[in-house]
Design a protein around this motif. Structure first.
Motif, PDB file in Angstrom:
ATOM      1  N   UNK A 291       0.834  -1.206   0.000  1.00 12.88           N
ATOM      2  CA  UNK A 291       0.000   0.000   0.000  1.00 12.88           C
ATOM      3  C   UNK A 291       0.867   1.255   0.000  1.00 12.88           C
ATOM      4  N   UNK A 292       1.921   1.257   0.807  1.00 16.30           N
ATOM      5  CA  UNK A 292       2.839   2.405   0.829  1.00 16.30           C
ATOM      6  C   UNK A 292       3.501   2.600  -0.533  1.00 16.30           C
ATOM      7  N   UNK A 293       3.906   1.492  -1.150  1.00 21.12           N
ATOM      8  CA  UNK A 293       4.545   1.569  -2.462  1.00 21.12           C
ATOM      9  C   UNK A 293       3.568   2.099  -3.509  1.00 21.12           C
ATOM     10  N   UNK A 294       2.336   1.620  -3.468  1.00 18.47           N
ATOM     11  CA  UNK A 294       1.315   2.061  -4.419  1.00 18.47           C
ATOM     12  C   UNK A 294       1.036   3.555  -4.261  1.00 18.47           C
ATOM     13  N   UNK A 295       0.910   4.003  -3.012  1.00 21.24           N
ATOM     14  CA  UNK A 295       0.674   5.435  -2.759  1.00 21.24           C
ATOM     15  C   UNK A 295       1.826   6.277  -3.317  1.00 21.24           C
ATOM     16  N   UNK A 296       3.056   5.799  -3.074  1.00 17.27           N
ATOM     17  CA  UNK A 296       4.219   6.521  -3.582  1.00 17.27           C
ATOM     18  C   UNK A 296       4.240   6.601  -5.101  1.00 17.27           C
ATOM     19  N   UNK A 297       3.898   5.487  -5.755  1.00 17.19           N
ATOM     20  CA  UNK A 297       3.878   5.462  -7.224  1.00 17.19           C
ATOM     21  C   UNK A 297       2.810   6.383  -7.778  1.00 17.19           C
ATOM     22  N   UNK A 298       1.625   6.386  -7.136  1.00 22.66           N
ATOM     23  CA  UNK A 298       0.536   7.256  -7.594  1.00 22.66           C
ATOM     24  C   UNK A 298       0.896   8.728  -7.440  1.00 22.66           C
ATOM     25  N   UNK A 299       1.521   9.080  -6.324  1.00 20.41           N
ATOM     26  CA  UNK A 299       1.824  10.480  -6.033  1.00 20.41           C
ATOM     27  C   UNK A 299       3.023  11.006  -6.825  1.00 20.41           C
ATOM     28  N   UNK A 300       3.984  10.126  -7.089  1.00 19.02           N
ATOM     29  CA  UNK A 300       5.242  10.600  -7.675  1.00 19.02           C
ATOM     30  C   UNK A 300       5.623   9.834  -8.955  1.00 19.02           C
ATOM     31  N   UNK A 301       4.621   9.501  -9.786  1.00 18.09           N
ATOM     32  CA  UNK A 301       4.906   8.723 -10.987  1.00 18.09           C
ATOM     33  C   UNK A 301       5.396   9.591 -12.142  1.00 18.09           C
TER      34      UNK A 301
END
Length: 302
Positions: A291-301
């Motif tokens: 979940x943390x990785x997904x949030x990071x990818x969504x925010x900073x892709x």
């Protein structure tokens, strides 16, 4: 929110459904037949999708070029091999280890994206991808006994090697599919993705159907006989593929395949909410990391 994000989440949900159906079929079919239904029964739906885009949007069918043919063929063969190996893993008692290694696909997709398409990533994106992959591996091994023999098997055992090979082929297929779709360059991302999917699925159906007709006719007969469940596998598979092809036309393969790890969250959500199955602390930890990785990818892709 950028369009590729909900499309990828939809694709991950469909892939989760298709994988569950394929795993169920593995008890009735051989590995080759369970692999074939994804393509053979998915192709008609892919054609209907392209026809729908053409009729509803007026987008013309793209012109085929050498880059498209070569990239599509290599990607199609790589996906057949990857799917075959992944389905074959279900035959092993300790397939969890191999499955964990098969989830290193985002890392390998990033490497293939760099080599084939020249697509680089930010340091933060690489960290998010690594975090998500680590979370998946934690989940995959959460219920495995970490004995000395298990650790050795995890490093050099046959399931581990099969899992790594499957991930490499999936990563390569994703990069080549993006290359094929982008090479069409013209009628819009929906038609580019849909047309690429239809052509690749047709190629895969011909290749696998021909192989089974000559080498495993009994398996081909089973696929035809059990058409009712095969149709559902094909539909779930092509819906997921529509999502993958569309998302990878819009965004780099590394980001798409990294966000796709959310599929495991869907799996555990169903287990917990529908089947009332309890999760151990390692599974909870792995889900939190994803979940943390997904949030990071969504925010900073970007």
């Amino acid at each position: 929110m950028e369009l590729w994000i909900p499309i990828t989440i939809f694709a991950a949900f469909c892939q989760n459904l298709r994988s569950a159906l394929q795993k169920h079929m593995k008890g009735k079919f051989g590995t080759t037949a369970a692999t074939f239904v994804r393509f053979g029964y998915g192709f008609p739906f892919a054609v209907l999708y392209v026809a729908g885009i053409h009729l509803m949007t007026g987008a013309p069918l793209p012109s085929i070029n050498p880059t498209f043919l070569l990239s599509g063929a290599i990607g199609g063969l790589a996906q057949i091999g990857a799917t075959f190996l992944l389905v074959h893993l279900f035959s092993y008692r300790n397939f969890a280890v191999g499955t964990a290694y098969s989830k290193t696909e985002p890392i390998q997709a990033a490497l293939f994206g760099l080599v084939i398409l020249g697509e680089g990533l930010t340091v933060f994106a690489v960290l998010c991808i690594l975090l998500g992959v680590f979370g998946v591996i934690v989940i995959s091994l959460a219920r495995s006994a970490l004995t000395k023999q298990a650790i050795i098997a995890a490093l050099i055992g046959k399931p581990a090697l099969i899992g790594l090979a499957s991930a490499a082929l999936f990563g390569a297929s994703a990069a080549f599919y993006r290359s094929a779709s982008l090479s069409l360059d013209g009628p819009g991302f929906l038609m580019q993705a849909g047309f690429s999917l239809a052509c690749v699925t047709f190629f895969q159906t011909i290749v696998m159907g021909s192989w089974m007709a000559f080498k495993e006719p009994a398996q081909l007969e089973l696929v035809v006989r059990h058409w009712r469940i095969s149709v559902w596998v094909g539909l779930a598979g092509v819906l997921g593929s529509i999502g993958w092809f569309t998302a990878m036309t819009l965004q780099q393969v590394a980001y798409v395949r990294a966000l796709a790890q959310i599929e495991l969250i869907f799996t555990f959500a169903v287990s917990w909410l529908v089947f009332k199955e309890r999760m151990n602390r390692f599974e909870v930890t792995g889900c939190c990391l994803i979940i943390l990785a997904v949030i990071g990818i969504i925010l900073f892709s970007n």
